[in-house]
Write a protein that holds these residues in place. Structure first.
Motif, PDB file in Angstrom:
ATOM      1  N   SER A 113       0.818  -1.218   0.000  1.00 42.56           N
ATOM      2  CA  SER A 113       0.000   0.000   0.000  1.00 42.56           C
ATOM      3  C   SER A 113       0.856   1.274   0.000  1.00 42.56           C
ATOM      4  O   SER A 113       0.322   2.370  -0.130  1.00 42.56           O
ATOM      5  CB  SER A 113      -0.935   0.008   1.212  1.00 42.56           C
ATOM      6  OG  SER A 113      -0.184   0.172   2.417  1.00 42.56           O
ATOM      7  N   LEU A 114       2.178   1.118   0.142  1.00 47.34           N
ATOM      8  CA  LEU A 114       3.072   2.273   0.061  1.00 47.34           C
ATOM      9  C   LEU A 114       3.427   2.542  -1.388  1.00 47.34           C
ATOM     10  O   LEU A 114       3.250   1.690  -2.262  1.00 47.34           O
ATOM     11  CB  LEU A 114       4.349   2.002   0.879  1.00 47.34           C
ATOM     12  CG  LEU A 114       4.141   1.662   2.360  1.00 47.34           C
ATOM     13  CD1 LEU A 114       5.473   1.298   3.011  1.00 47.34           C
ATOM     14  CD2 LEU A 114       3.469   2.801   3.093  1.00 47.34           C
ATOM     15  N   PRO A 164      12.336   5.698   0.208  1.00 44.86           N
ATOM     16  CA  PRO A 164      13.339   6.216   1.132  1.00 44.86           C
ATOM     17  C   PRO A 164      12.863   6.107   2.577  1.00 44.86           C
ATOM     18  O   PRO A 164      11.669   6.252   2.853  1.00 44.86           O
ATOM     19  CB  PRO A 164      13.505   7.684   0.713  1.00 44.86           C
ATOM     20  CG  PRO A 164      12.267   8.029  -0.034  1.00 44.86           C
ATOM     21  CD  PRO A 164      11.734   6.756  -0.618  1.00 44.86           C
ATOM     22  N   ARG A 179       6.771   5.230  10.779  1.00 44.70           N
ATOM     23  CA  ARG A 179       5.757   6.187  10.317  1.00 44.70           C
ATOM     24  C   ARG A 179       5.866   6.367   8.812  1.00 44.70           C
ATOM     25  O   ARG A 179       6.925   6.166   8.230  1.00 44.70           O
ATOM     26  CB  ARG A 179       5.941   7.552  11.005  1.00 44.70           C
ATOM     27  CG  ARG A 179       5.689   7.488  12.504  1.00 44.70           C
ATOM     28  CD  ARG A 179       5.768   8.859  13.150  1.00 44.70           C
ATOM     29  NE  ARG A 179       5.720   8.732  14.604  1.00 44.70           N
ATOM     30  CZ  ARG A 179       6.017   9.713  15.459  1.00 44.70           C
ATOM     31  NH1 ARG A 179       6.374  10.901  14.995  1.00 44.70           N
ATOM     32  NH2 ARG A 179       5.947   9.520  16.759  1.00 44.70           N
ATOM     33  N   VAL A 180       4.759   6.769   8.204  1.00 42.06           N
ATOM     34  CA  VAL A 180       4.748   7.049   6.766  1.00 42.06           C
ATOM     35  C   VAL A 180       4.234   8.465   6.568  1.00 42.06           C
ATOM     36  O   VAL A 180       3.447   8.973   7.380  1.00 42.06           O
ATOM     37  CB  VAL A 180       3.872   6.015   6.009  1.00 42.06           C
ATOM     38  CG1 VAL A 180       2.415   6.100   6.441  1.00 42.06           C
ATOM     39  CG2 VAL A 180       4.010   6.173   4.508  1.00 42.06           C
ATOM     40  N   ASP A 181       4.666   9.104   5.494  1.00 42.57           N
ATOM     41  CA  ASP A 181       4.236  10.491   5.274  1.00 42.57           C
ATOM     42  C   ASP A 181       2.915  10.554   4.504  1.00 42.57           C
ATOM     43  O   ASP A 181       2.363   9.534   4.089  1.00 42.57           O
ATOM     44  CB  ASP A 181       5.358  11.316   4.612  1.00 42.57           C
ATOM     45  CG  ASP A 181       5.489  11.062   3.123  1.00 42.57           C
ATOM     46  OD1 ASP A 181       4.905  10.082   2.607  1.00 42.57           O
ATOM     47  OD2 ASP A 181       6.202  11.831   2.453  1.00 42.57           O
ATOM     48  N   CYS A 182       2.420  11.774   4.345  1.00 39.90           N
ATOM     49  CA  CYS A 182       1.093  12.021   3.768  1.00 39.90           C
ATOM     50  C   CYS A 182       0.964  11.477   2.345  1.00 39.90           C
ATOM     51  O   CYS A 182      -0.133  11.104   1.927  1.00 39.90           O
ATOM     52  CB  CYS A 182       0.803  13.512   3.786  1.00 39.90           C
ATOM     53  SG  CYS A 182       2.131  14.508   3.049  1.00 39.90           S
ATOM     54  N   ASP A 183       2.047  11.453   1.600  1.00 33.42           N
ATOM     55  CA  ASP A 183       2.014  10.948   0.220  1.00 33.42           C
ATOM     56  C   ASP A 183       2.300   9.454   0.136  1.00 33.42           C
ATOM     57  O   ASP A 183       2.292   8.887  -0.959  1.00 33.42           O
ATOM     58  CB  ASP A 183       3.054  11.683  -0.640  1.00 33.42           C
ATOM     59  CG  ASP A 183       2.715  13.142  -0.836  1.00 33.42           C
ATOM     60  OD1 ASP A 183       1.513  13.479  -0.841  1.00 33.42           O
ATOM     61  OD2 ASP A 183       3.648  13.949  -0.985  1.00 33.42           O
ATOM     62  N   ARG A 184       2.602   8.846   1.265  1.00 40.59           N
ATOM     63  CA  ARG A 184       2.926   7.417   1.369  1.00 40.59           C
ATOM     64  C   ARG A 184       4.147   7.032   0.524  1.00 40.59           C
ATOM     65  O   ARG A 184       4.291   5.877   0.127  1.00 40.59           O
ATOM     66  CB  ARG A 184       1.711   6.531   0.974  1.00 40.59           C
ATOM     67  CG  ARG A 184       0.512   6.764   1.878  1.00 40.59           C
ATOM     68  CD  ARG A 184      -0.655   5.844   1.568  1.00 40.59           C
ATOM     69  NE  ARG A 184      -0.439   4.475   2.000  1.00 40.59           N
ATOM     70  CZ  ARG A 184      -0.596   4.035   3.244  1.00 40.59           C
ATOM     71  NH1 ARG A 184      -0.948   4.868   4.214  1.00 40.59           N
ATOM     72  NH2 ARG A 184      -0.396   2.758   3.538  1.00 40.59           N
ATOM     73  N   ASP A 185       5.031   8.027   0.275  1.00 42.81           N
ATOM     74  CA  ASP A 185       6.230   7.711  -0.511  1.00 42.81           C
ATOM     75  C   ASP A 185       7.526   7.992   0.250  1.00 42.81           C
ATOM     76  O   ASP A 185       8.607   8.069  -0.361  1.00 42.81           O
ATOM     77  CB  ASP A 185       6.218   8.436  -1.868  1.00 42.81           C
ATOM     78  CG  ASP A 185       6.259   9.947  -1.730  1.00 42.81           C
ATOM     79  OD1 ASP A 185       6.317  10.455  -0.590  1.00 42.81           O
ATOM     80  OD2 ASP A 185       6.225  10.633  -2.769  1.00 42.81           O
ATOM     81  N   CYS A 186       7.434   8.128   1.571  1.00 49.44           N
ATOM     82  CA  CYS A 186       8.626   8.261   2.400  1.00 49.44           C
ATOM     83  C   CYS A 186       8.331   7.719   3.792  1.00 49.44           C
ATOM     84  O   CYS A 186       7.243   7.951   4.323  1.00 49.44           O
ATOM     85  CB  CYS A 186       9.070   9.729   2.470  1.00 49.44           C
ATOM     86  SG  CYS A 186      10.653   9.984   3.322  1.00 49.44           S
ATOM     87  N   LEU A 187       9.296   6.993   4.354  1.00 45.35           N
ATOM     88  CA  LEU A 187       9.147   6.414   5.690  1.00 45.35           C
ATOM     89  C   LEU A 187      10.061   7.120   6.684  1.00 45.35           C
ATOM     90  O   LEU A 187      11.108   7.663   6.314  1.00 45.35           O
ATOM     91  CB  LEU A 187       9.501   4.917   5.666  1.00 45.35           C
ATOM     92  CG  LEU A 187       8.592   4.014   4.824  1.00 45.35           C
ATOM     93  CD1 LEU A 187       9.197   2.615   4.718  1.00 45.35           C
ATOM     94  CD2 LEU A 187       7.183   3.950   5.414  1.00 45.35           C
TER      95      LEU A 187
END
Lengths: 119, 119
Positions: free
Chosen positions: A7-8, A17, A75-83
């Motif tokens: 889902s990321l 990243p 944790r994941v960011d709002c765009d789900r493209d950085c951890l």
């Protein structure tokens, strides 16, 4: 609903990243990359595991050096493209034997090394 | 010797990831991308400026929202392929109106939202 690493959002190389931050001091220690299996393995084992782009294999942080990262929180960011991983870091995180990889300050007039390797 | 943005390592798209951290609290706020011109502009203006991959143009953080990032310090990591900016962040850094983009915690059993948008 169980978390699904698929889902990321991954880049064209299938990687995302991941920023590692000391959970106690807040210091940003390093940035490396994970693939879906590395994310799953990190969650399952509690040992932060990256994907090594140079070796094209799992990189269980500290496996050879002993400088392991115990997972405190992912944790994941709002765009789900950085951890972001909050970690309990044993010893230095950097291969230069410094606590953090970000030991060089940049200004228009040049660079300054902020910390020396630990003995 | 003056700093040369070309001395950093960029990905095949000519970009380098940049982590923004609140200089006072240590909170990791967001991660975005810079190209050499964005690095130079950030240093020259003291206003953190990214490269927008979606718009393919400069992204002077806060230019429309007012949620600017004043540069406190720029750092580079040991591999010279990742940047860290310590910033003085005005208002929320995230487009969802939260202080940080990393507001979702991930566990094997699912996700937890850690903070709500500011009113």
């Amino acid at each position: 609903m169980p978390f699904d690493p698929a889902s990321l959002k991954y880049d064209p190389n299938g990687l995302i990243p991941c920023i590692a931050q000391d959970h106690a001091s807040g210091e940003v220690l390093m940035m490396a990359w994970m693939n879906p299996d590395a994310v799953a393995q990190t969650l399952a084992t509690g040992r932060v595991t990256y994907w090594s782009r140079s070796r094209q294999g799992f990189w269980i942080k500290g496996e050879t050096s002993g400088h392991i990262q115990r997972l405190v929180e992912l944790r994941v960011d709002c765009d789900r493209d950085c951890l972001l991983v909050l970690v309990d870091q044993t010893g230095p995180a950097c291969h230069t034997n410094r606590r953090s990889c970000f030991f060089t300050s940049i200004g228009m007039q040049g660079e300054t090394v902020l910390s020396e390797p630990v003995a």
